[in-house]
Design a protein around this motif. Structure first.
Motif, short mmCIF file in Angstrom:
data_model
loop_
_atom_site.label_atom_id
_atom_site.label_comp_id
_atom_site.label_asym_id
_atom_site.label_seq_id
_atom_site.Cartn_x
_atom_site.Cartn_y
_atom_site.Cartn_z
N ALA A 162 46.22 66.68 16.75
CA ALA A 162 47.54 66.36 16.20
C ALA A 162 47.83 64.88 16.38
O ALA A 162 47.74 64.36 17.49
N VAL A 163 48.15 64.21 15.28
CA VAL A 163 48.41 62.76 15.30
C VAL A 163 49.91 62.55 15.17
O VAL A 163 50.47 62.68 14.07
N LEU A 164 50.58 62.27 16.29
CA LEU A 164 52.04 62.18 16.29
C LEU A 164 52.54 60.76 16.58
O LEU A 164 53.69 60.44 16.31
N ASN A 165 51.69 59.92 17.14
CA ASN A 165 52.15 58.60 17.58
C ASN A 165 52.53 57.68 16.44
O ASN A 165 53.39 56.83 16.58
N HIS A 166 51.88 57.88 15.30
CA HIS A 166 52.03 56.88 14.24
C HIS A 166 51.82 57.52 12.87
O HIS A 166 51.37 58.66 12.77
N MET A 167 52.12 56.73 11.83
CA MET A 167 51.75 57.12 10.46
C MET A 167 50.56 56.22 10.07
O MET A 167 49.73 55.92 10.92
N ALA A 168 50.47 55.80 8.83
CA ALA A 168 49.31 55.03 8.37
C ALA A 168 49.42 53.56 8.78
O ALA A 168 50.42 53.14 9.34
#
Ligand SMILES: *[C@@H]1O[C@H](CO)[C@@H](O)[C@H](O)[C@H]1NC(C)=O
Ligand SMILES: *[C@@H]1O[C@H](CO)[C@@H](O)[C@H](O)[C@H]1NC(C)=O
Ligand SMILES: *[C@@H]1O[C@H](CO)[C@@H](O)[C@H](O)[C@H]1NC(C)=O
Length: 594
Positions: free
Chosen positions: A121-127
């Protein structure tokens, strides 16, 4: 002595000894819901959802892996590199590796095989900067992602580069130019909890939290508090004792990837400090075993400079480090399964529409570490020894070490250029056991509390009280006659690995064996036990891999055996089954009880 914490021997040695029928799952009542008999995670990096499902059914379930960790499933920017996955555009389940329906089907298929899914799960950032269309068709531009409810107020300002020696900067600046979400924002927390709850609702068991180190622990806790159930976690918090943000700040929330354990393997196996240095494992500064998620390599570390430990490390270091990781009791082990690459960003093979192609083990660069003998054998060892205490630990030189796990198992690693003629004390009962790091290519006899072996240069040996199946034949009191005599084996040199997969219904106390016309299959008077996933279902795929003579025609049948008496309860009906083995390599037999 190794500095392991004292632990009670949880598993009784009996009845899994060489003289009786091995049944690793025997003590569990059939009706019991799977209670995660294995905590081993395999990270199937960049596998398509369909390929994850296939691997669960064909290998992970039957071989006793507990969890499959998958690459980030949310919509991301487009592109061929693997790291595009770590640049979210929305939390819709549309990625290069599959859509929502495929995802849902993967979770179900794996659950049926006894394997649970962990999502990266990638929650820290967007693109990072740029604009375009995501893998699910959502548009985006800088700080503007219409498919999620974020506004520019939901990002950290001003833009800055991370200074790892300044905690505020670690949390609020940009990791590799990725637009940094304000994790303290309620809007962000609610949207991300909805994403994670969606995944939990689909049956996912837990999350690897990417870049957790760049999120404040209290914000991660707030998101977790919004979840419908408590997930298993592997928070990515790299460690450097000189930096202010540490793994220990996150361990009260849940599991943490313990990079210091990884660095100590690198030090022992790559940097020349020798495996004797692992006598001080685990270091008291590391997070508690119950929070630690440990690994030899991951997709990041295997791509860093040449001093790291990865599949290409010399002297078989990667396999031997994996043997150690799975033999010792600290933390929850993760096996990385990746592909060979030529440059940092090389992604897994894609079709012309940039959708993932199916995984083909041992070709197209797919390494399938979970299928290596040393690793899959040690997963069974790990599951069998449970939390048994470390016993008889011994380092006879800088690079030779051995230890037992209660009275259940024993391992020895020779990380030297010459073979090691060893006689080692063990608490495992006298008997003959398969050497499981070589796929049972040899046997080890324990007699009078010790065993004598020659461990090859850069090699290992391990056995446990259940390691009598696979190539070991165990005598079956037949009482039945459905056999015909052998027509087998105009055997030339060499063997092939044949994986039998028999779908059969059994009741508590019954095992499926395969019996056949060659000695590897007991010459019709003995048999080889297959194993089943511990998923509580009466009907299961029983499997086992057996080395059979190459280029032969071999007859065989499946039988049901009472594991406590060893008596055959029933033979399959019909005439004998026949397999023609190839000249080398491996083959699979898929069958259903008849
Ligand atoms: C730490 O980083 C923050 C965010 O970039 C910055 O505002 C602050 O001045 C830094 N503190 C020090 C002591 O450099
Ligand atoms: C132990 O193994 C490492 C890696 O092969 C090597 O660099 C080191 O010299 C060895 N130490 C000894 C004392 O053999
Ligand atoms: C990956 O590379 C190693 C050498 O570094 C090689 O031995 C292995 O066969 C390769 N695997 C595949 C599947 O290409």
């Amino acid at each position: 002595m190794l500095a392991f914490p004292l632990a009670l021997v949880a598993l009784a040695a009996a009845p899994l000894c060489a003289a009786t029928f091995p049944h690793p799952h025997a003590p569990h009542p059939r009706s019991q819901k799977r209670s995660s008999s294995s905590n081993v995670i395999v990270a199937l990096f960049e596998y398509s959802w369909d390929s994850v499902a296939t691997e669960c059914t064909e290998w992970l379930g039957p071989q006793g892996f507990g969890y499959a960790q998958i690459s980030p499933p949310q919509e991301s920017i487009q592109g061929k590199a693997w790291y595009t996955d770590y640049q979210p555009i929305s939390y819709n389940l549309v990625s290069k590796r599959g859509n929502r329906e495929q995802f849902e089907s993967m979770v179900k298929t794996c659950a049926e095989a006894g394997v649970q899914i962990i999502v990266d799960a990638v929650l820290n950032h967007m693109a990072s900067s740029g604009s375009g269309t995501g893998t699910g068709g959502s548009s985006y531009s800088e700080y503007d992602y219409p498919a999620v409810p974020f506004t520019s107020d939901d990002f950290h300002w001003p833009v800055c580069d991370i200074d790892w020696y300044n905690a505020t900067s670690v949390y609020d600046c940009q990791l590799s130019n990725l637009q940094d979400l304000k994790s303290e924002s309620t809007t962000v927390q609610v949207a991300q909890a909805a994403y994670l709850n969606d995944l939990l609702g689909l049956g996912v068991a837990g999350f690897r939290l990417d870049a957790a180190k760049s999120m404040r622990p209290e914000n991660i806790q707030s998101i977790i508090d919004r979840l419908d159930s408590k997930p298993l976690l592997a928070q990515e918090v790299n460690s450097d004792s000189t930096q202010p943000v540490t793994p220990n700040m996150y361990s009260s929330i849940g599991g943490v990837l313990e990079f210091r354990a990884h660095y100590s393997l690198v030090s022992a196996f790559v940097k020349g400090n020798g495996i004797k240095s692992l006598l001080s494992w685990p270091d008291s500064s590391w997070v508690d075993s119950s929070s630690a998620v440990v690994f030899v390599a991951n997709h990041d570390t295997e791509r860093t400079d040449g001093t790291t430990l990865n599949w290409a490390s010399s002297n078989n270091a990667y396999a031997l480090a994996s043997v150690f990781l799975l033999a010792q009791p600290y933390g929850q082990p993760t096996i990385h399964s990746g592909y060979n690459f030529t440059s940092f960003g090389t992604g897994a093979p894609l079709d012309s529409d940039d959708n993932a192609l199916p995984v083909t083990c041992f070709s197209d660069n797919w390494r399938c570490e979970q299928r290596w003998d040393a690793i899959s054998g040690m997963v069974k060892f790990h599951n069998a020894v449970g939390d048994s205490a470390v016993t008889n630990s011994l380092a006879t030189s800088t690079n030779r070490s051995s230890f037992g796990r209660g009275s259940i198992g024993h391992v020895a690693i020779n990380f030297e250029s010459s073979s090691w003629d060893a006689t080692l004390d063990t608490d495992v009962a006298d008997g003959t056991y398969c050497e499981i790091t070589s796929g049972c290519a040899s046997k080890i006899t324990v007699s009078g509390g010790s065993f004598t072996v020659t461990i090859p240069a850069y090699g290992s040996v391990a056995f446990y009280t259940g390691s009598t199946s696979a190539t070991t034949t165990t005598s079956v009191s037949t009482g039945s006659t459905s056999t015909s005599s052998s027509s087998a084996a105009s055997s030339t040199a060499g063997t092939v690995s044949v994986t039998f997969k028999e779908t059969a219904s059994t009741v508590q106390g019954e095992n499926i064996f395969v019996v056949g016309s060659v000695s590897a299959l007991g010459s019709w008077t003995a048999g080889v036990a297959l194993t089943r996933p511990d998923n509580g279902q009466e009907t299961a795929v029983w499997s086992g891999t057996i080395k059979l003579p190459a280029s032969s025609t071999i007859e065989y049948k499946f039988v049901k055996v009472d594991y406590s008496t060893g008596d055959v309860e029933s033979w399959e009906s019909g005439s004998n089954r026949v397999i023609k083995t190839g000249s080398s390599g491996s083959q699979t037999v898929t069958a259903t009880w008849q």
